[in-house]
Design an enzyme around this catalytic site. Structure first.
Site, PDB file in Angstrom:
ATOM      1  N   PHE A  23     -16.013  -2.872  29.161  1.00  0.00           N
ATOM      2  CA  PHE A  23     -15.456  -2.855  27.810  1.00  0.00           C
ATOM      3  C   PHE A  23     -16.142  -3.831  26.852  1.00  0.00           C
ATOM      4  CE2 PHE A  23     -12.829  -5.516  30.580  1.00  0.00           C
ATOM      5  CZ  PHE A  23     -12.927  -6.755  29.937  1.00  0.00           C
ATOM      6  N   ARG A  50       1.939 -19.234  18.218  1.00  0.00           N
ATOM      7  CA  ARG A  50       2.241 -18.352  19.353  1.00  0.00           C
ATOM      8  C   ARG A  50       3.623 -17.716  19.197  1.00  0.00           C
ATOM      9  NH1 ARG A  50      -2.078 -16.657  21.485  1.00  0.00           N
ATOM     10  NH2 ARG A  50      -1.003 -16.112  23.379  1.00  0.00           N
ATOM     11  N   ARG A  67       2.380  -9.230  17.069  1.00  0.00           N
ATOM     12  CA  ARG A  67       1.994  -8.290  18.122  1.00  0.00           C
ATOM     13  C   ARG A  67       2.970  -7.131  18.250  1.00  0.00           C
ATOM     14  NH1 ARG A  67      -0.399 -12.759  21.631  1.00  0.00           N
ATOM     15  NH2 ARG A  67      -2.623 -12.354  21.479  1.00  0.00           N
ATOM     16  N   HIS A  79      -5.808 -14.298  19.948  1.00  0.00           N
ATOM     17  CA  HIS A  79      -5.780 -14.642  21.364  1.00  0.00           C
ATOM     18  C   HIS A  79      -5.932 -16.112  21.715  1.00  0.00           C
ATOM     19  CE1 HIS A  79     -10.136 -15.181  21.635  1.00  0.00           C
ATOM     20  NE2 HIS A  79     -10.208 -14.157  20.835  1.00  0.00           N
TER      21      HIS A  79
END
Length: 92
Positions: A23, A50, A67, A79
């Protein structure tokens, strides 16, 4: 906020550990498609961001998190998960 479009050479260094993964080309293509970086100097920004970002798996993220609201793939949104990781990425 300063938005940056990362050059492929920077992304190659950032994702060095993934270069042999199937990927990898998809990640590089996606990450070069638009702005990819934001840096903040607020205290405890990793921890507080976060909470706003949500669980790494959007299927498990709480309602109202970034998210849960907009992520369609685990690798397609925010991330950095530690101060150390952020420091490394900022240097790149």
């Amino acid at each position: 906020m300063k938005m940056l479009k990362a050059p492929e050479r920077v992304l190659a260094e950032h994702y060095h550990d993934l270069q042999r993964k199937p990927f990898y080309p998809t990640i590089i293509s996606y990450m070069t498609s638009g702005p990819v970086a934001m840096v903040s100097d607020r205290p405890k920004v990793v921890c507080s961001s976060r909470v706003i970002i949500g669980h790494i798996d959007s299927a498990e993220a709480a309602p109202g998190t970034i998210r849960e609201d907009v992520s369609i793939h685990i690798s397609r949104i925010i991330h950095t998960d530690s101060v150390e990781g952020a420091q490394r990425e900022i240097q790149l």
